[in-house]
Design a protein around this motif. Structure first.
Motif, short mmCIF file in Angstrom:
data_model
loop_
_atom_site.label_atom_id
_atom_site.label_comp_id
_atom_site.label_asym_id
_atom_site.label_seq_id
_atom_site.Cartn_x
_atom_site.Cartn_y
_atom_site.Cartn_z
N MET A 198 5.20 2.64 -25.36
CA MET A 198 5.60 2.87 -23.97
C MET A 198 4.39 3.24 -23.10
N ILE A 199 3.45 3.97 -23.68
CA ILE A 199 2.25 4.34 -22.92
C ILE A 199 1.49 3.08 -22.50
N SER A 200 1.29 2.16 -23.43
CA SER A 200 0.56 0.94 -23.08
C SER A 200 1.34 0.09 -22.08
N LYS A 201 2.68 0.04 -22.25
CA LYS A 201 3.51 -0.74 -21.32
C LYS A 201 3.41 -0.20 -19.90
N PHE A 202 3.58 1.11 -19.74
CA PHE A 202 3.56 1.70 -18.41
C PHE A 202 2.15 1.76 -17.82
N THR A 203 1.13 1.86 -18.66
CA THR A 203 -0.24 1.82 -18.16
C THR A 203 -0.52 0.46 -17.54
N ASP A 204 -0.11 -0.60 -18.25
CA ASP A 204 -0.29 -1.96 -17.71
C ASP A 204 0.50 -2.15 -16.41
N GLU A 205 1.72 -1.63 -16.39
CA GLU A 205 2.56 -1.79 -15.21
C GLU A 205 1.99 -1.03 -14.01
N VAL A 206 1.46 0.17 -14.26
CA VAL A 206 0.85 0.95 -13.18
C VAL A 206 -0.35 0.20 -12.61
N GLU A 207 -1.18 -0.39 -13.46
CA GLU A 207 -2.34 -1.14 -12.99
C GLU A 207 -1.92 -2.35 -12.17
N GLU A 208 -0.89 -3.07 -12.65
CA GLU A 208 -0.40 -4.25 -11.94
C GLU A 208 0.17 -3.88 -10.58
N LEU A 209 0.97 -2.81 -10.54
CA LEU A 209 1.56 -2.38 -9.27
C LEU A 209 0.48 -1.90 -8.30
N SER A 210 -0.54 -1.23 -8.81
CA SER A 210 -1.63 -0.76 -7.95
C SER A 210 -2.37 -1.93 -7.30
N LYS A 211 -2.60 -3.00 -8.08
CA LYS A 211 -3.27 -4.18 -7.53
C LYS A 211 -2.41 -4.82 -6.44
N LYS A 212 -1.11 -4.96 -6.70
CA LYS A 212 -0.22 -5.56 -5.71
C LYS A 212 -0.16 -4.72 -4.44
N LEU A 213 -0.10 -3.39 -4.63
CA LEU A 213 -0.04 -2.48 -3.49
C LEU A 213 -1.30 -2.58 -2.64
N ASN A 214 -2.46 -2.65 -3.28
CA ASN A 214 -3.71 -2.79 -2.54
C ASN A 214 -3.74 -4.11 -1.77
N GLY A 215 -3.19 -5.16 -2.36
CA GLY A 215 -3.11 -6.44 -1.66
C GLY A 215 -2.23 -6.37 -0.42
N LEU A 216 -1.07 -5.71 -0.56
CA LEU A 216 -0.17 -5.56 0.58
C LEU A 216 -0.80 -4.71 1.68
N LYS A 217 -1.50 -3.66 1.29
CA LYS A 217 -2.16 -2.82 2.29
C LYS A 217 -3.26 -3.59 3.01
N GLY A 218 -3.98 -4.42 2.29
CA GLY A 218 -5.01 -5.25 2.90
C GLY A 218 -4.42 -6.22 3.90
N LYS A 219 -3.29 -6.81 3.54
CA LYS A 219 -2.62 -7.74 4.45
C LYS A 219 -2.14 -7.02 5.71
N ASN A 220 -1.61 -5.80 5.52
CA ASN A 220 -1.15 -5.00 6.65
C ASN A 220 -2.32 -4.66 7.58
N ASP A 221 -3.45 -4.27 7.01
CA ASP A 221 -4.63 -3.95 7.81
C ASP A 221 -5.13 -5.19 8.57
N TYR A 222 -5.09 -6.34 7.91
CA TYR A 222 -5.54 -7.59 8.54
C TYR A 222 -4.67 -7.91 9.75
N GLU A 223 -3.35 -7.79 9.59
CA GLU A 223 -2.45 -8.09 10.71
C GLU A 223 -2.63 -7.11 11.86
N THR A 224 -2.83 -5.84 11.55
CA THR A 224 -3.05 -4.84 12.58
C THR A 224 -4.35 -5.14 13.34
N ASN A 225 -5.40 -5.47 12.62
CA ASN A 225 -6.68 -5.77 13.27
C ASN A 225 -6.60 -7.02 14.11
N LYS A 226 -5.84 -8.01 13.64
CA LYS A 226 -5.68 -9.25 14.41
C LYS A 226 -4.98 -8.95 15.74
N GLU A 227 -3.94 -8.11 15.70
CA GLU A 227 -3.23 -7.75 16.92
C GLU A 227 -4.11 -6.89 17.84
#
Length: 118
Positions: free
Chosen positions: A32-61
């Motif tokens: 379970m430790i390895s499963k959740f460690t992988d999932e936390v890393e994957e979710l962190s990458k996705k979250l950083n991507g979404l935040k980057g997209k949000n920042d891009y749209e804000t800067n464009k506006e």
């Protein structure tokens, strides 16, 4: 608002996974430790991507508003009847300083942006 909701849901999932990871660590459950460690890393990458997209749209506006040829403070009297002001000025965009675009522009007061003086 969809992007904002996606970011919030991703934060919630990440928080849940971190709690489950902590619980698995206290139990000593290696699978379970390895499963959740992988999932936390994957979710962190996705979250950083979404935040980057949000920042891009804000800067464009922000850039679109900053490039408008005319901007000025909206007086209290104009704020009281904002509908009338928007009807009289074609292309007027009103930005409040507490919104994300207002914060990005570092506004102190409610400001109107328009293609021509008003």
């Amino acid at each position: 608002m969809s992007l904002k909701n996606d970011i919030q849901q991703m934060h919630n999932r990440l928080d849940t996974c971190r709690h489950k990871l902590d619980a698995a660590k206290t139990r000593g459950d290696d699978a379970m430790i390895s499963k959740f460690t992988d999932e936390v890393e994957e979710l962190s990458k996705k979250l950083n991507g979404l935040k980057g997209k949000n920042d891009y749209e804000t800067n464009k506006e922000r850039k679109k508003l900053a490039d408008m040829p005319f901007s000025r403070e909206i007086t209290k009297a104009e704020q009281a009847d904002l509908g009338k002001l928007k009807k009289s000025v074609k292309g007027l965009v009103v930005v409040h300083p507490m919104t994300k675009v207002g914060k990005a522009l570092r506004l102190e007061v409610m400001t109107g942006f328009a293609p021509k003086p008003f």
